[in-house]
Every structure is written in C-alpha cells, then in structure tokens.
Design a protein around this motif. Structure first.
Motif, PDB file in Angstrom:
ATOM      1  N   GLU A 175       0.829  -1.204   0.000  1.00 44.15           N
ATOM      2  CA  GLU A 175       0.000   0.000   0.000  1.00 44.15           C
ATOM      3  C   GLU A 175       0.871   1.265   0.000  1.00 44.15           C
ATOM      4  OE1 GLU A 175      -2.325   0.534   3.502  1.00 44.15           O
ATOM      5  OE2 GLU A 175      -3.488   2.171   2.609  1.00 44.15           O
ATOM      6  N   ALA A 176       1.958   1.226   0.808  1.00 41.88           N
ATOM      7  CA  ALA A 176       2.828   2.402   0.929  1.00 41.88           C
ATOM      8  C   ALA A 176       3.372   2.808  -0.439  1.00 41.88           C
ATOM      9  CB  ALA A 176       3.975   2.097   1.879  1.00 41.88           C
ATOM     10  N   GLU A 177       3.665   1.820  -1.295  1.00 37.58           N
ATOM     11  CA  GLU A 177       4.208   2.134  -2.619  1.00 37.58           C
ATOM     12  C   GLU A 177       3.114   2.697  -3.523  1.00 37.58           C
ATOM     13  OE1 GLU A 177       6.797  -1.139  -4.273  1.00 37.58           O
ATOM     14  OE2 GLU A 177       6.036  -2.130  -2.477  1.00 37.58           O
ATOM     15  N   ARG A 178       1.915   2.122  -3.410  1.00 35.09           N
ATOM     16  CA  ARG A 178       0.836   2.548  -4.315  1.00 35.09           C
ATOM     17  C   ARG A 178       0.320   3.943  -3.969  1.00 35.09           C
ATOM     18  NH1 ARG A 178      -0.421  -2.856  -3.316  1.00 35.09           N
ATOM     19  NH2 ARG A 178      -2.057  -2.273  -1.871  1.00 35.09           N
ATOM     20  N   LEU A 179       0.497   4.362  -2.706  1.00 37.15           N
ATOM     21  CA  LEU A 179       0.008   5.678  -2.281  1.00 37.15           C
ATOM     22  C   LEU A 179       0.905   6.806  -2.780  1.00 37.15           C
ATOM     23  CD1 LEU A 179      -1.065   5.132   1.416  1.00 37.15           C
ATOM     24  CD2 LEU A 179      -2.528   5.579  -0.564  1.00 37.15           C
ATOM     25  N   VAL A 180       2.163   6.470  -3.062  1.00 33.40           N
ATOM     26  CA  VAL A 180       3.134   7.498  -3.441  1.00 33.40           C
ATOM     27  C   VAL A 180       3.084   7.712  -4.952  1.00 33.40           C
ATOM     28  CG1 VAL A 180       5.616   7.973  -3.526  1.00 33.40           C
ATOM     29  CG2 VAL A 180       4.589   7.023  -1.465  1.00 33.40           C
ATOM     30  N   GLU A 181       3.249   8.969  -5.376  1.00 27.45           N
ATOM     31  CA  GLU A 181       3.260   9.294  -6.801  1.00 27.45           C
ATOM     32  C   GLU A 181       4.413   8.544  -7.454  1.00 27.45           C
ATOM     33  OE1 GLU A 181       3.577  11.284  -4.242  1.00 27.45           O
ATOM     34  OE2 GLU A 181       2.017  12.803  -4.288  1.00 27.45           O
ATOM     35  N   PRO A 182       4.188   7.977  -8.656  1.00 24.83           N
ATOM     36  CA  PRO A 182       5.265   7.209  -9.285  1.00 24.83           C
ATOM     37  C   PRO A 182       6.447   8.084  -9.687  1.00 24.83           C
ATOM     38  CG  PRO A 182       3.367   7.409 -10.757  1.00 24.83           C
ATOM     39  CD  PRO A 182       2.959   8.008  -9.448  1.00 24.83           C
ATOM     40  N   TRP A 183       7.587   7.458  -9.816  1.00 25.08           N
ATOM     41  CA  TRP A 183       8.783   8.127 -10.331  1.00 25.08           C
ATOM     42  C   TRP A 183       8.838   7.884 -11.833  1.00 25.08           C
ATOM     43  CZ3 TRP A 183      13.340  10.148  -7.755  1.00 25.08           C
ATOM     44  CH2 TRP A 183      13.192  10.266  -6.378  1.00 25.08           C
ATOM     45  N   TYR A 184       9.397   8.839 -12.545  1.00 24.30           N
ATOM     46  CA  TYR A 184       9.517   8.704 -13.998  1.00 24.30           C
ATOM     47  C   TYR A 184      10.975   8.651 -14.413  1.00 24.30           C
ATOM     48  CZ  TYR A 184       4.575   9.431 -13.957  1.00 24.30           C
ATOM     49  OH  TYR A 184       3.248   9.259 -13.694  1.00 24.30           O
ATOM     50  N   SER A 185      11.214   8.111 -15.605  1.00 17.52           N
ATOM     51  CA  SER A 185      12.569   8.003 -16.158  1.00 17.52           C
ATOM     52  C   SER A 185      13.259   9.357 -16.112  1.00 17.52           C
ATOM     53  CB  SER A 185      12.501   7.572 -17.613  1.00 17.52           C
ATOM     54  OG  SER A 185      12.069   6.257 -17.719  1.00 17.52           O
ATOM     55  N   GLY A 186      14.461   9.381 -15.644  1.00 14.05           N
ATOM     56  CA  GLY A 186      15.264  10.603 -15.659  1.00 14.05           C
ATOM     57  C   GLY A 186      15.035  11.517 -14.474  1.00 14.05           C
ATOM     58  N   GLU A 187      13.987  11.252 -13.688  1.00 10.53           N
ATOM     59  CA  GLU A 187      13.671  12.158 -12.576  1.00 10.53           C
ATOM     60  C   GLU A 187      14.809  12.194 -11.545  1.00 10.53           C
ATOM     61  OE1 GLU A 187       9.846  11.269 -10.810  1.00 10.53           O
ATOM     62  OE2 GLU A 187      10.256  12.593  -9.102  1.00 10.53           O
ATOM     63  N   LEU A 188      15.327  11.013 -11.211  1.00 14.35           N
ATOM     64  CA  LEU A 188      16.403  10.954 -10.217  1.00 14.35           C
ATOM     65  C   LEU A 188      17.633  11.710 -10.731  1.00 14.35           C
ATOM     66  CD1 LEU A 188      17.582   9.771  -7.593  1.00 14.35           C
ATOM     67  CD2 LEU A 188      18.153   7.698  -8.863  1.00 14.35           C
ATOM     68  N   ALA A 189      18.018  11.446 -11.981  1.00 12.84           N
ATOM     69  CA  ALA A 189      19.206  12.112 -12.554  1.00 12.84           C
ATOM     70  C   ALA A 189      19.029  13.626 -12.552  1.00 12.84           C
ATOM     71  CB  ALA A 189      19.445  11.593 -13.964  1.00 12.84           C
ATOM     72  N   ASN A 190      17.788  14.049 -12.758  1.00 16.75           N
ATOM     73  CA  ASN A 190      17.513  15.482 -12.824  1.00 16.75           C
ATOM     74  C   ASN A 190      17.858  16.197 -11.509  1.00 16.75           C
ATOM     75  OD1 ASN A 190      16.712  17.603 -14.415  1.00 16.75           O
ATOM     76  ND2 ASN A 190      14.636  17.578 -13.572  1.00 16.75           N
ATOM     77  N   TYR A 191      17.609  15.526 -10.364  1.00 17.84           N
ATOM     78  CA  TYR A 191      17.965  16.147  -9.082  1.00 17.84           C
ATOM     79  C   TYR A 191      19.472  16.376  -8.974  1.00 17.84           C
ATOM     80  CZ  TYR A 191      13.217  15.099  -7.567  1.00 17.84           C
ATOM     81  OH  TYR A 191      11.851  15.046  -7.465  1.00 17.84           O
TER      82      TYR A 191
END
Ligand SMILES: C[S@@+](CC[C@H](N)C(=O)[O-])C[C@H]1O[C@@H](n2cnc3c(N)ncnc32)[C@H](O)[C@@H]1O
Length: 226
Positions: A175-191
């Motif tokens: 449930e904890a995973e489904r409640l959180v907004e998904p991550w998209y390709s490249g999002e982590l690198a962008n930070y």
C-alpha cells in the motif's frame, strides 16, 4: 483495541488516528522470519563504490532503507564507516545481528525516509530499492539536503523504480508504494544535474518476488559532487 485493529488492517495506530500517512511496511512482517529475505549477498553497486572509492580511509557511508543490512555490513567489513536506517524494526534488528556476527560496528537506527533529513556529512550516500517510497513533495528538499551533506568529491549511489505504461504494477506491491506518486525516467538524474555522472542508466529486469513473475524498470545513478 487500536493496536489489534491496526495489526489487522496492516497499518499503524498513528496512521489510523491521523498522525502519519505512512502505512506499516509489509517488510516488517517479511523480516520477522529467520532467513534473510534479501539474502546476504551485497548489491553489485557496493562493488562499484569500492572501485570508485576504495576504502583507503574509513569513508562515511549513509545507507538509506538498509533493510536487513546486507549492504551496510558488507561495506563496514571492507572498512567504511557506515550509518544506516530503515523504517522496519524487524529489519534493523536483523541488520544489527548480521553486524554482530561479522564483528563490525554500524550506527543503525529507525527512520522514515519521508521525515528524515541528514544533519551530518557523508562521503557516500547509498540507497537501493527504497526511494520510490518518497512522496513527490518531499523529493526536492530531501535530495537538496543529501547533496548538501555529501562531502566534495563524495558520491551518491542510488537507484529507484520508475513507472512505465507497458509494465504493470508489481503484484506484490504494498500500500505504501501505491500511495506514493510514481517516479519517472530521468527524474532521479535530474535532481543531480549539476553533479558529475559516473553512471546514469535504466534497466528492465525480471522479478519473482511474491511468487508471481513480473518486471521492474529501474533508474540507476552514480553521481559525484564536484
Ligand atoms: C526493496 S527493500 C530494500 C532493502 C535494502 N536496501 C536492500 O536492498 O536489501 C525496501 C526497504 O525500504 C524500507 N522502507 C519502506 N518504506 C520506508 C520508509 N518510509 N522509510 C525508510 N525505509 C522504508 C523497507 O522496510 C525495506 O527494507
């Protein structure tokens, strides 16, 4: 009755009375079994850390969401000074036991990645299979702080599950995973756009967790603070 109710609903008393939106992680249950749910073989990213920053001195490592401690213990055995946290008490207990058996000292503690902000410096920040629990609004402040707390020349070695329209949600997702907004390709690198990239790749792999074959897509980043 609240503790029993919370247990049946697979949540926490805090969550039921509105103190926290983070549900009880399924890993609490999985980690209560004697065997190590993730085994004790270290993640291959640990070897990449060793190649890039051989432990010529006790580099300070933070392991975010260390689970039962296999990576934290491996790195400590190889001479790194490791601090590690997870939200699951049962995981922390097993991680401590693994550290005892391997005669290493690790600063393990319980924390929620949605609330924790590091306040000391680290040379290496490592996290595997955990960042997808961070809610969208917490991501930027969290990575800003991780970047601030990393020493110059230090590394952030991270991976995150990302959503793809052609890959369904894992059948055993919690449930904890489904409640959180998904991550998209490249999002982590962008930070980390302003750091040096040693690795920035995306991989799709088969998984059989929960006994049902499925696929995951994961972004993997190794970035250095210049
Ligand atoms: C896929 S496991 C990865 C564990 C470990 N990093 C490994 O690779 O063996 C995900 C871990 O995230 C932890 N976790 C889930 N939600 C969390 C949260 N909000 N804060 C901190 N850890 C969390 C779980 O307890 C679990 O140990």
């Amino acid at each position: 009755m609240l503790p029993q109710l919370a247990y049946i609903l697979n949540t926490t008393v805090d969550a039921r009375v509105g103190y926290s939106h983070m549900p009880f992680t399924d890993y609490e249950e999985k980690y209560r079994k004697d065997e190590y749910y993730w085994g004790i073989v270290p993640n291959r990213l640990c070897y990449e850390i060793m190649k890039l920053r051989p432990p010529v001195k006790p580099y300070r490592v933070l392991d975010i969401g260390c689970g039962e401690g296999k990576d934290a213990v491996f790195l400590a055995k190889n001479g790194y000074a490791v601090t590690a946290f997870d939200i699951a008490d049962a995981g922390i207990e097993k991680a401590k036991e693994l550290a005892r058996r391997n005669h290493v000292e690790i600063d393990f503690f319980k924390a929620n990645v949605n609330e924790y902000m590091p306040d000391t410096a680290f040379d290496i920040v490592f996290s595997s299979g955990v960042l997808h629990y961070i809610s969208l609004d917490k991501r930027k402040p969290f990575f800003d702080r991780l970047k601030e707390c990393t020493s110059t020349g230090g590394l952030n070695v991270l991976n995150v599950f990302v959503a793809k329209p052609f890959i369904g949600i894992a059948p055993d997702s919690e449930e904890a995973e489904r409640l959180v907004e998904p991550w998209y390709s490249g999002e982590l690198a962008n930070y980390y756009h302003d750091w040096l990239f040693h690795k920035n790749e995306e991989t799709i792999f088969d998984c059989n967790s929960g006994g049902i074959p499925h696929k995951h897509c994961m972004d993997i980043l190794i970035a250095e603070k210049m």
